[in-house]
Design a protein around this motif. Sequence first.
Motif, PDB file in Angstrom:
ATOM      1  N   PHE A 221       0.876  -1.325  -0.098  1.00  0.00           N
ATOM      2  CA  PHE A 221      -0.226  -0.025   0.081  1.00  0.00           C
ATOM      3  C   PHE A 221       0.867   1.344   0.050  1.00  0.00           C
ATOM      4  O   PHE A 221       0.494   2.413  -0.561  1.00  0.00           O
ATOM      5  CB  PHE A 221      -0.824  -0.015   1.377  1.00  0.00           C
ATOM      6  N   TRP A 222       2.112   1.217   0.714  1.00  0.00           N
ATOM      7  CA  TRP A 222       2.815   2.349   0.858  1.00  0.00           C
ATOM      8  C   TRP A 222       3.798   2.593  -0.345  1.00  0.00           C
ATOM      9  O   TRP A 222       4.609   3.379  -0.197  1.00  0.00           O
ATOM     10  CB  TRP A 222       3.582   2.096   2.104  1.00  0.00           C
ATOM     11  N   ARG A 223       3.713   2.087  -1.383  1.00  0.00           N
ATOM     12  CA  ARG A 223       4.588   2.166  -2.470  1.00  0.00           C
ATOM     13  C   ARG A 223       4.630   3.440  -3.063  1.00  0.00           C
ATOM     14  O   ARG A 223       6.070   4.366  -3.236  1.00  0.00           O
ATOM     15  CB  ARG A 223       4.300   1.453  -3.868  1.00  0.00           C
ATOM     16  N   PRO A 224       3.465   4.400  -2.902  1.00  0.00           N
ATOM     17  CA  PRO A 224       3.611   5.766  -3.459  1.00  0.00           C
ATOM     18  C   PRO A 224       4.563   6.577  -2.259  1.00  0.00           C
ATOM     19  O   PRO A 224       5.022   7.745  -2.798  1.00  0.00           O
ATOM     20  CB  PRO A 224       2.302   6.266  -3.345  1.00  0.00           C
ATOM     21  N   GLN A 225       4.849   5.988  -1.220  1.00  0.00           N
ATOM     22  CA  GLN A 225       5.766   6.825  -0.410  1.00  0.00           C
ATOM     23  C   GLN A 225       6.966   6.539  -0.272  1.00  0.00           C
ATOM     24  O   GLN A 225       7.963   7.147   0.369  1.00  0.00           O
ATOM     25  CB  GLN A 225       5.085   6.836   1.037  1.00  0.00           C
TER      26      GLN A 225
ATOM     27  N   ASP B 213       9.851   5.672  -2.156  1.00  0.00           N
ATOM     28  CA  ASP B 213      10.887   6.472  -2.907  1.00  0.00           C
ATOM     29  C   ASP B 213      11.172   7.749  -2.170  1.00  0.00           C
ATOM     30  O   ASP B 213      12.311   8.215  -2.101  1.00  0.00           O
ATOM     31  CB  ASP B 213      10.625   6.500  -4.083  1.00  0.00           C
ATOM     32  N   ALA B 214      10.135   8.344  -1.730  1.00  0.00           N
ATOM     33  CA  ALA B 214      10.162   9.765  -1.408  1.00  0.00           C
ATOM     34  C   ALA B 214      10.967   9.724   0.122  1.00  0.00           C
ATOM     35  O   ALA B 214      11.752  10.759   0.515  1.00  0.00           O
ATOM     36  CB  ALA B 214       8.762  10.489  -1.198  1.00  0.00           C
ATOM     37  N   LEU B 215      10.371   8.906   0.724  1.00  0.00           N
ATOM     38  CA  LEU B 215      11.020   8.511   2.170  1.00  0.00           C
ATOM     39  C   LEU B 215      12.480   8.058   2.175  1.00  0.00           C
ATOM     40  O   LEU B 215      13.229   8.849   2.834  1.00  0.00           O
ATOM     41  CB  LEU B 215      10.249   7.593   3.085  1.00  0.00           C
ATOM     42  N   LEU B 216      12.735   7.275   1.199  1.00  0.00           N
ATOM     43  CA  LEU B 216      14.257   6.975   1.137  1.00  0.00           C
ATOM     44  C   LEU B 216      15.089   7.902   0.678  1.00  0.00           C
ATOM     45  O   LEU B 216      16.309   8.127   1.222  1.00  0.00           O
ATOM     46  CB  LEU B 216      14.207   5.497   0.186  1.00  0.00           C
ATOM     47  N   ALA B 217      14.744   8.637  -0.300  1.00  0.00           N
ATOM     48  CA  ALA B 217      15.294   9.710  -1.035  1.00  0.00           C
ATOM     49  C   ALA B 217      15.731  10.982  -0.003  1.00  0.00           C
ATOM     50  O   ALA B 217      16.669  11.769   0.126  1.00  0.00           O
ATOM     51  CB  ALA B 217      14.629  10.360  -2.189  1.00  0.00           C
ATOM     52  N   ALA B 218      14.846  11.077   1.200  1.00  0.00           N
ATOM     53  CA  ALA B 218      15.179  12.046   2.164  1.00  0.00           C
ATOM     54  C   ALA B 218      15.863  11.342   3.191  1.00  0.00           C
ATOM     55  O   ALA B 218      15.982  12.022   4.281  1.00  0.00           O
ATOM     56  CB  ALA B 218      13.598  12.396   2.767  1.00  0.00           C
ATOM     57  N   GLY B 219      16.465  10.313   3.069  1.00  0.00           N
ATOM     58  CA  GLY B 219      17.373   9.660   4.029  1.00  0.00           C
ATOM     59  C   GLY B 219      16.794   9.027   5.381  1.00  0.00           C
ATOM     60  O   GLY B 219      17.519   8.683   6.230  1.00  0.00           O
ATOM     61  N   TRP B 220      15.461   8.468   5.237  1.00  0.00           N
ATOM     62  CA  TRP B 220      14.882   7.740   6.288  1.00  0.00           C
ATOM     63  C   TRP B 220      14.992   6.111   6.004  1.00  0.00           C
ATOM     64  O   TRP B 220      15.260   5.624   5.004  1.00  0.00           O
ATOM     65  CB  TRP B 220      13.317   7.959   6.295  1.00  0.00           C
ATOM     66  N   ARG B 221      15.291   5.425   7.057  1.00  0.00           N
ATOM     67  CA  ARG B 221      15.300   4.153   7.431  1.00  0.00           C
ATOM     68  C   ARG B 221      13.775   3.633   7.355  1.00  0.00           C
ATOM     69  O   ARG B 221      12.933   4.360   8.141  1.00  0.00           O
ATOM     70  CB  ARG B 221      16.070   3.459   8.426  1.00  0.00           C
ATOM     71  N   VAL B 222      13.275   2.585   6.730  1.00  0.00           N
ATOM     72  CA  VAL B 222      11.694   2.347   6.433  1.00  0.00           C
ATOM     73  C   VAL B 222      11.465   1.057   6.540  1.00  0.00           C
ATOM     74  O   VAL B 222      12.023   0.068   6.011  1.00  0.00           O
ATOM     75  CB  VAL B 222      11.031   3.032   4.945  1.00  0.00           C
ATOM     76  N   ILE B 223      10.533   0.657   7.438  1.00  0.00           N
ATOM     77  CA  ILE B 223      10.020  -0.537   7.848  1.00  0.00           C
ATOM     78  C   ILE B 223       8.716  -0.836   7.152  1.00  0.00           C
ATOM     79  O   ILE B 223       7.925   0.027   7.548  1.00  0.00           O
ATOM     80  CB  ILE B 223      10.308  -1.013   9.210  1.00  0.00           C
TER      81      ILE B 223
ATOM     82  N   SER C 170      -3.414   8.947   0.213  1.00  0.00           N
ATOM     83  CA  SER C 170      -1.917   8.854   0.150  1.00  0.00           C
ATOM     84  C   SER C 170      -1.630   8.213  -1.332  1.00  0.00           C
ATOM     85  O   SER C 170      -0.417   8.126  -1.702  1.00  0.00           O
ATOM     86  CB  SER C 170      -1.586   7.855   1.173  1.00  0.00           C
ATOM     87  N   VAL C 171      -2.539   7.528  -1.951  1.00  0.00           N
ATOM     88  CA  VAL C 171      -2.421   6.914  -3.457  1.00  0.00           C
ATOM     89  C   VAL C 171      -2.679   7.930  -4.363  1.00  0.00           C
ATOM     90  O   VAL C 171      -2.270   8.318  -5.325  1.00  0.00           O
ATOM     91  CB  VAL C 171      -3.118   5.705  -3.325  1.00  0.00           C
ATOM     92  N   THR C 172      -4.073   8.626  -4.083  1.00  0.00           N
ATOM     93  CA  THR C 172      -4.381   9.293  -5.133  1.00  0.00           C
ATOM     94  C   THR C 172      -3.868  10.645  -5.251  1.00  0.00           C
ATOM     95  O   THR C 172      -3.994  11.358  -6.325  1.00  0.00           O
ATOM     96  CB  THR C 172      -6.033   9.529  -5.098  1.00  0.00           C
ATOM     97  N   GLN C 173      -3.485  11.244  -4.210  1.00  0.00           N
ATOM     98  CA  GLN C 173      -3.020  12.552  -3.966  1.00  0.00           C
ATOM     99  C   GLN C 173      -1.469  12.421  -3.405  1.00  0.00           C
ATOM    100  O   GLN C 173      -1.222  13.039  -2.509  1.00  0.00           O
ATOM    101  CB  GLN C 173      -3.755  13.540  -3.048  1.00  0.00           C
ATOM    102  N   ALA C 174      -0.734  11.419  -3.935  1.00  0.00           N
ATOM    103  CA  ALA C 174       0.614  10.845  -3.541  1.00  0.00           C
ATOM    104  C   ALA C 174       1.647  12.346  -3.214  1.00  0.00           C
ATOM    105  O   ALA C 174       2.346  12.547  -2.346  1.00  0.00           O
ATOM    106  CB  ALA C 174       1.133   9.846  -4.180  1.00  0.00           C
ATOM    107  N   ASP C 175       1.549  13.067  -4.206  1.00  0.00           N
ATOM    108  CA  ASP C 175       2.663  14.196  -4.340  1.00  0.00           C
ATOM    109  C   ASP C 175       2.222  15.149  -3.125  1.00  0.00           C
ATOM    110  O   ASP C 175       2.830  15.379  -2.351  1.00  0.00           O
ATOM    111  CB  ASP C 175       2.775  14.984  -5.681  1.00  0.00           C
ATOM    112  N   ALA C 176       1.115  15.619  -2.901  1.00  0.00           N
ATOM    113  CA  ALA C 176       0.811  16.511  -2.052  1.00  0.00           C
ATOM    114  C   ALA C 176       0.850  15.819  -0.685  1.00  0.00           C
ATOM    115  O   ALA C 176       1.229  16.439   0.388  1.00  0.00           O
ATOM    116  CB  ALA C 176      -0.707  16.977  -2.243  1.00  0.00           C
ATOM    117  N   PHE C 177       0.369  14.466  -0.537  1.00  0.00           N
ATOM    118  CA  PHE C 177       0.612  13.729   0.764  1.00  0.00           C
ATOM    119  C   PHE C 177       2.013  13.541   1.012  1.00  0.00           C
ATOM    120  O   PHE C 177       2.307  13.926   2.287  1.00  0.00           O
ATOM    121  CB  PHE C 177       0.030  12.441   0.309  1.00  0.00           C
ATOM    122  N   ASN C 178       2.798  13.295   0.311  1.00  0.00           N
ATOM    123  CA  ASN C 178       4.193  13.053   0.490  1.00  0.00           C
ATOM    124  C   ASN C 178       4.929  14.473   0.983  1.00  0.00           C
ATOM    125  O   ASN C 178       5.874  14.451   1.988  1.00  0.00           O
ATOM    126  CB  ASN C 178       5.036  12.724  -0.557  1.00  0.00           C
ATOM    127  N   THR C 179       4.563  15.646   0.233  1.00  0.00           N
ATOM    128  CA  THR C 179       5.199  16.923   0.641  1.00  0.00           C
ATOM    129  C   THR C 179       4.921  17.180   2.173  1.00  0.00           C
ATOM    130  O   THR C 179       5.670  17.475   2.904  1.00  0.00           O
ATOM    131  CB  THR C 179       4.721  17.938  -0.159  1.00  0.00           C
TER     132      THR C 179
END
Length: 266
Positions: free
Chosen positions: A29-33, A35-45, A242-251
């Motif tokens: 479910f979290w695929r849209p988030q 790459d953005a989290l990893l690019a920002a330097g987070w460790r993601v589980i 978080s899927v349909t408005q991924a860019d705004a959500f991620n920002t």
Amino acid sequence: MALLVHDVAGPADGPTVLLSSGLGGAAAFWRPQLDALLAAGWRVITYDQRGTGRSGGVLPTPYRIADMANDVRELLDATGTAACHLIGHALGGLVGLQLALDAPGRVASLGLVNAWSQPNPHSARCFDARLALLAAGGARAYCEAQPIFLYPATWCAANPQRVQDEVDHAVAHFPGEAIMRQRIAALRAFDVDARLGEIGVPVWVSAAQDDALVPWTCSQHLADCLPRATLHTLAHGGHAHSVTQADAFNTALLAFLAQQAPGVCA
């Protein structure tokens, strides 16, 4: 019980975000988030919840949100994670609230996406309808209706093949009627409204005002009652914004997380 199937990505020494999915339970479910989290330097589980996806298995009886929170605590132990920033969608947000109450030292901050603290009559009616579909038509009928509750009609109409692919995937990986009923019963029984004042960590509350499953006012209530909450709303996006408005959500999500770990999300 067996440890949940999970994935860990990003720098081993970075601050950790744990992503907890909604009723479907799947890490995907979290695929849209991701790459953005990893690019920002987070460790993601990410993880598949018990009874769903790769984790599978049977559920204990009775089954509660507290059991799901305990699964997350065991996952944090297994991955060497002292504390995490837990972002939860719907049911996943309930897991985050429960973990913050049961083991406050394990939660550095919370992100609650279209979540709630107590039952409401509209969502109850929606779950009654979904359970009736499951009883009368089986997994196919249940899954065919799922996009109606997740996404705005305009988004479904503009993405028909993606929606159908998701439905077909959900049918192929349906966990079974018994498990789905147990999971729905657990979230319907959840009520920590009287304890919201005990949660002292920073909380980002995100909602879409056109959510057809959970009234966005549930998020407004969370923001009003949690001591350190910030409310983020979108006019459009549905239950899965978080899927349909991924860019705004991620920002907005990254901006919140940057406040919790300065320098990570620059």
